[in-house]
Motif scaffolding. Structure first.
Motif, PDB file in Angstrom:
ATOM      1  N   VAL A 181       0.848  -1.191   0.000  1.00 16.04           N
ATOM      2  CA  VAL A 181       0.000   0.000   0.000  1.00 16.04           C
ATOM      3  C   VAL A 181       0.878   1.233   0.000  1.00 16.04           C
ATOM      4  CG1 VAL A 181      -1.775   1.273   1.235  1.00 16.04           C
ATOM      5  CG2 VAL A 181      -1.826  -1.215   1.200  1.00 16.04           C
ATOM      6  N   GLU A 182       0.789   2.034  -1.079  1.00 14.45           N
ATOM      7  CA  GLU A 182       1.603   3.239  -1.158  1.00 14.45           C
ATOM      8  C   GLU A 182       0.762   4.459  -1.492  1.00 14.45           C
ATOM      9  OE1 GLU A 182       5.361   3.144  -3.020  1.00 14.45           O
ATOM     10  OE2 GLU A 182       5.536   0.981  -2.987  1.00 14.45           O
ATOM     11  N   VAL A 183      -0.543   4.296  -1.455  1.00 15.72           N
ATOM     12  CA  VAL A 183      -1.440   5.424  -1.725  1.00 15.72           C
ATOM     13  C   VAL A 183      -1.872   6.022  -0.396  1.00 15.72           C
ATOM     14  CG1 VAL A 183      -3.588   6.165  -2.788  1.00 15.72           C
ATOM     15  CG2 VAL A 183      -2.238   4.352  -3.844  1.00 15.72           C
ATOM     16  N   PRO A 184      -1.418   7.232  -0.056  1.00 12.61           N
ATOM     17  CA  PRO A 184      -1.762   7.836   1.234  1.00 12.61           C
ATOM     18  C   PRO A 184      -3.263   7.968   1.425  1.00 12.61           C
ATOM     19  CG  PRO A 184      -0.036   9.083   0.106  1.00 12.61           C
ATOM     20  CD  PRO A 184      -0.578   8.091  -0.885  1.00 12.61           C
ATOM     21  N   GLN A 185      -3.729   7.621   2.640  1.00  9.73           N
ATOM     22  CA  GLN A 185      -5.126   7.784   3.049  1.00  9.73           C
ATOM     23  C   GLN A 185      -6.085   7.075   2.089  1.00  9.73           C
ATOM     24  OE1 GLN A 185      -5.636  12.021   3.364  1.00  9.73           O
ATOM     25  NE2 GLN A 185      -4.451  12.169   5.218  1.00  9.73           N
ATOM     26  N   GLN A 186      -5.636   5.951   1.502  1.00 13.11           N
ATOM     27  CA  GLN A 186      -6.502   5.184   0.610  1.00 13.11           C
ATOM     28  C   GLN A 186      -6.610   3.761   1.121  1.00 13.11           C
ATOM     29  OE1 GLN A 186      -8.293   5.747  -2.123  1.00 13.11           O
ATOM     30  NE2 GLN A 186      -7.869   7.910  -2.382  1.00 13.11           N
ATOM     31  N   ASN A 187      -7.819   3.317   1.393  1.00 12.84           N
ATOM     32  CA  ASN A 187      -8.042   1.946   1.823  1.00 12.84           C
ATOM     33  C   ASN A 187      -8.617   1.095   0.694  1.00 12.84           C
ATOM     34  OD1 ASN A 187      -7.209   2.459   4.472  1.00 12.84           O
ATOM     35  ND2 ASN A 187      -9.206   3.324   4.989  1.00 12.84           N
ATOM     36  N   SER A 188      -9.016   1.736  -0.399  1.00 11.94           N
ATOM     37  CA  SER A 188      -9.620   1.008  -1.499  1.00 11.94           C
ATOM     38  C   SER A 188      -8.548   0.279  -2.312  1.00 11.94           C
ATOM     39  CB  SER A 188     -10.387   1.974  -2.403  1.00 11.94           C
ATOM     40  OG  SER A 188      -9.522   2.968  -2.899  1.00 11.94           O
ATOM     41  N   LYS A 189      -9.003  -0.668  -3.144  1.00 15.63           N
ATOM     42  CA  LYS A 189      -8.083  -1.387  -4.016  1.00 15.63           C
ATOM     43  C   LYS A 189      -7.657  -0.469  -5.160  1.00 15.63           C
ATOM     44  CE  LYS A 189     -10.025  -5.955  -3.043  1.00 15.63           C
ATOM     45  NZ  LYS A 189     -10.649  -7.177  -3.622  1.00 15.63           N
ATOM     46  N   PHE A 190      -6.502  -0.763  -5.729  1.00 14.13           N
ATOM     47  CA  PHE A 190      -6.031   0.066  -6.826  1.00 14.13           C
ATOM     48  C   PHE A 190      -5.166  -0.759  -7.766  1.00 14.13           C
ATOM     49  CE2 PHE A 190      -3.527   0.529  -2.999  1.00 14.13           C
ATOM     50  CZ  PHE A 190      -2.241   0.187  -3.423  1.00 14.13           C
ATOM     51  N   VAL A 191      -4.980  -0.232  -8.994  1.00 15.39           N
ATOM     52  CA  VAL A 191      -4.099  -0.880  -9.968  1.00 15.39           C
ATOM     53  C   VAL A 191      -2.766  -0.151  -9.965  1.00 15.39           C
ATOM     54  CG1 VAL A 191      -5.993  -1.688 -11.411  1.00 15.39           C
ATOM     55  CG2 VAL A 191      -4.992   0.554 -11.849  1.00 15.39           C
ATOM     56  N   LYS A 192      -1.730  -0.892 -10.282  1.00 17.70           N
ATOM     57  CA  LYS A 192      -0.376  -0.337 -10.261  1.00 17.70           C
ATOM     58  C   LYS A 192       0.240  -0.480 -11.653  1.00 17.70           C
ATOM     59  CE  LYS A 192       4.118  -1.029  -7.960  1.00 17.70           C
ATOM     60  NZ  LYS A 192       4.829  -1.850  -6.940  1.00 17.70           N
ATOM     61  N   ILE A 193       0.672   0.643 -12.224  1.00 16.73           N
ATOM     62  CA  ILE A 193       1.317   0.667 -13.531  1.00 16.73           C
ATOM     63  C   ILE A 193       2.778   1.073 -13.328  1.00 16.73           C
ATOM     64  CG2 ILE A 193       1.249   1.583 -15.874  1.00 16.73           C
ATOM     65  CD1 ILE A 193      -1.279   0.081 -15.056  1.00 16.73           C
ATOM     66  N   GLN A 194       3.694   0.351 -13.954  1.00 18.27           N
ATOM     67  CA  GLN A 194       5.114   0.677 -13.855  1.00 18.27           C
ATOM     68  C   GLN A 194       5.655   1.133 -15.197  1.00 18.27           C
ATOM     69  OE1 GLN A 194       7.237  -2.704 -12.163  1.00 18.27           O
ATOM     70  NE2 GLN A 194       7.201  -1.740 -10.149  1.00 18.27           N
ATOM     71  N   ILE A 195       6.518   2.153 -15.180  1.00 22.11           N
ATOM     72  CA  ILE A 195       7.234   2.631 -16.352  1.00 22.11           C
ATOM     73  C   ILE A 195       8.719   2.505 -16.029  1.00 22.11           C
ATOM     74  CG2 ILE A 195       7.705   4.574 -17.888  1.00 22.11           C
ATOM     75  CD1 ILE A 195       4.512   4.576 -15.903  1.00 22.11           C
ATOM     76  N   LYS A 196       9.380   1.499 -16.612  1.00 24.63           N
ATOM     77  CA  LYS A 196      10.797   1.229 -16.340  1.00 24.63           C
ATOM     78  C   LYS A 196      11.653   1.678 -17.523  1.00 24.63           C
ATOM     79  CE  LYS A 196      10.029  -2.939 -13.528  1.00 24.63           C
ATOM     80  NZ  LYS A 196      10.395  -4.380 -13.382  1.00 24.63           N
ATOM     81  N   ASP A 197      12.836   2.219 -17.201  1.00 26.93           N
ATOM     82  CA  ASP A 197      13.774   2.563 -18.279  1.00 26.93           C
ATOM     83  C   ASP A 197      15.179   2.099 -17.911  1.00 26.93           C
ATOM     84  OD1 ASP A 197      15.374   4.666 -16.948  1.00 26.93           O
ATOM     85  OD2 ASP A 197      13.552   5.879 -17.027  1.00 26.93           O
ATOM     86  N   ASN A 198      16.073   2.126 -18.887  1.00 24.08           N
ATOM     87  CA  ASN A 198      17.477   1.731 -18.678  1.00 24.08           C
ATOM     88  C   ASN A 198      18.389   2.942 -18.764  1.00 24.08           C
ATOM     89  OD1 ASN A 198      17.106   2.207 -21.404  1.00 24.08           O
ATOM     90  ND2 ASN A 198      18.561   0.617 -22.067  1.00 24.08           N
ATOM     91  N   GLY A 199      17.875   4.076 -18.321  1.00 22.39           N
ATOM     92  CA  GLY A 199      18.601   5.342 -18.454  1.00 22.39           C
ATOM     93  C   GLY A 199      19.684   5.560 -17.422  1.00 22.39           C
ATOM     94  N   ILE A 200      20.002   6.835 -17.219  1.00 25.84           N
ATOM     95  CA  ILE A 200      21.136   7.200 -16.358  1.00 25.84           C
ATOM     96  C   ILE A 200      20.815   7.038 -14.883  1.00 25.84           C
ATOM     97  CG2 ILE A 200      22.057   8.811 -18.073  1.00 25.84           C
ATOM     98  CD1 ILE A 200      20.843  11.099 -16.415  1.00 25.84           C
ATOM     99  N   GLY A 201      19.500   6.936 -14.530  1.00 23.21           N
ATOM    100  CA  GLY A 201      19.127   6.797 -13.125  1.00 23.21           C
ATOM    101  C   GLY A 201      19.444   8.044 -12.327  1.00 23.21           C
ATOM    102  N   MET A 202      19.324   7.940 -11.019  1.00 21.62           N
ATOM    103  CA  MET A 202      19.622   9.097 -10.164  1.00 21.62           C
ATOM    104  C   MET A 202      19.961   8.611  -8.765  1.00 21.62           C
ATOM    105  SD  MET A 202      15.777  10.625  -9.618  1.00 21.62           S
ATOM    106  CE  MET A 202      15.125  10.046 -11.177  1.00 21.62           C
TER     107      MET A 202
END
Length: 419
Positions: free
Chosen positions: A337-358
């Motif tokens: 659970v990473e949605v603040p003040q949210q108890n409902s279900k949710f979908v998680k979308i990821q956008i990954k890259d192979n860039g320079i990072g940080m």
């Protein structure tokens, strides 16, 4: 014969004593049967012993006296037969001056007593009454009053009085805070509206002279310029273009303060459109964009296009030199659970890259408007794109987080509550 007479007299006296004891015992038993006396039978070494509980009435009286609410008994006409100390404190009058008076005399509106009695006949025993309190200068206090008809046991009415002064203060404070909050919200809405109007006006007033500068700059014949002058003209041109881009980004950022109408949005279709829009930079960088199964969500289609356009272009922009960007967009299991003040279900979308990072120290800064981690001569942009992404996710009651490893790549996580 004299001795026999004495024995007879002794026996008669003993018989009389036994009769008296029997009479007393029968009287106690009859009283217990009638309910006039509380009693307790205790077995001691197999022998039953009877104890009358003379303290029972005292216990009940003590309970009423120590009760943290006002307690009274009154006749049907309102005559006060009894009141406890707490009620005496409420009306700030000694109990001996209360008993023998009428309850309605302590009401701010005495005519309400008749309403209470009529209500009791109809089964309505609870009311809110304003009482008078004699504190040198008479004051009033609100109270919750509950009436109980004690018939047929007693020809009287039992009353409990609960002081509502503190509760009313809290209610008034809450109403005042709510009014203040509504006022601040209205003021904030007014400021936001004025700010949007201001940004659009500034946008129009700035972009017109900027367009003229770029246009006239292009008309200057560079063959007559010295090398230094030509360099200065290029600096002017690129500065104007950057300012023009900044104005566009500011208008775009401000536009996402509004809640747009939501509908069913197919994220796969949206990303296909975004890839077509970014065809030039994708081809230029030889980028590869891979998509997995993506859901249909309830969202603003316009904002979803802006969201993924910013994230994809950001991934391409911060790619490694001489390494084609690879961007993966997919739905994953949302187990944490990473949605603040949210108890409902949710979908998680990821956008990954192979860039320079940080570096990890930079992760909290990137969603701040105008925040840049690199010099302008290294990477273009105004530091608004990711701030817009954060604003869009907030508009959709979702969240955006980032994970990154320097020189390895970055992953953005989008959380959309399931509506």
């Amino acid at each position: 014969m004299i001795v026999n007479d004495k024995n007879i007299d002794s026996l008669l006296a003993e018989i009389e004593s036994l009769k008296q004891q029997l009479y007393e015992s029968n009287s106690i038993i009859d009283a217990i049967k009638e309910g006039d006396v509380d009693a307790l039978v205790v077995n001691t070494n197999g022998t039953p012993q009877l104890y009358s509980l003379e303290t029972a009435d005292y216990t009940y009286r003590l309970l009423i006296e120590k009760f943290r609410q006002g307690a009274l008994s009154i006749a049907k006409n309102g005559l006060i037969l009894y009141c406890n100390d707490y009620f005496a404190k409420l009306v700030n009058t000694p109990s001996e001056k209360i008993i023998g008076n009428y309850l309605q005399e302590f009401f701010d509106n005495p005519s309400q007593f008749a309403t209470l009695i009529e209500g009791l006949k109809l089964g309505l025993g609870t009311h809110e009454i304003l009482f008078k309190s004699d504190g040198g200068s008479p004051t009033t206090f609100p109270a919750y009053i509950s009436l109980t008809d004690l018939e047929p046991s007693v020809d009287a009415i039992g009353i409990v009085v609960i002081d509502l002064t503190e509760k009313k203060k809290h209610e008034e404070a809450l109403i005042q805070h709510q009014a203040e909050l509504e006022g601040k919200i209205n003021e904030l809405n007014r400021i936001n509206s004025s700010l949007e109007e201001f940004i659009h006006v500034i946008s129009h007033d700035l972009k017109e002279p900027l367009r003229k500068i770029v246009m006239h700059n292009g008309k200057i014949d560079g063959t007559y310029l010295t090398e230094i002058d030509a360099k200065s003209m290029n600096i002017i041109k690129f500065s104007v273009l950057r300012l023009n881009s900044l104005v566009d980004d500011l208008v775009q950022y401000s536009s996402h303060t509004k809640q747009e109408e939501r509908g069913e949005v197919n994220l796969a279709a949206v990303i296909t459109e975004v890839i077509e829009d970014l065809e030039v930079i994708i081809t230029d960088k030889n980028a590869k964009i891979k998509t997995g199964n993506l859901p249909v969500i309830k969202a603003s289609r316009v904002q979803m296009r802006q969201l993924f356009a910013n994230l994809i272009s950001n991934a391409i922009k911060y790619s490694k030199a001489n390494v084609p960007p690879v961007i993966q967009i997919l739905e994953t299991n949302a187990t944490d659970v990473e949605v603040p003040q949210q108890n409902s279900k949710f979908v998680k979308i990821q956008i990954k890259d192979n860039g320079i990072g940080m570096e990890s120290s930079h992760l909290l800064k990137i969603f701040t408007i105008f925040q840049r981690l690199h010099a302008r001569n290294e990477y273009s942009g105004n530091g608004i794109g990711l701030a817009i992404c954060k604003r869009i996710m907030e508009n959709h009651s979702g969240n955006i987080t980032v994970e990154s490893t320097l020189n390895e790549g970055t992953t953005f996580n989008l959380y959309f509550p399931i509506v």
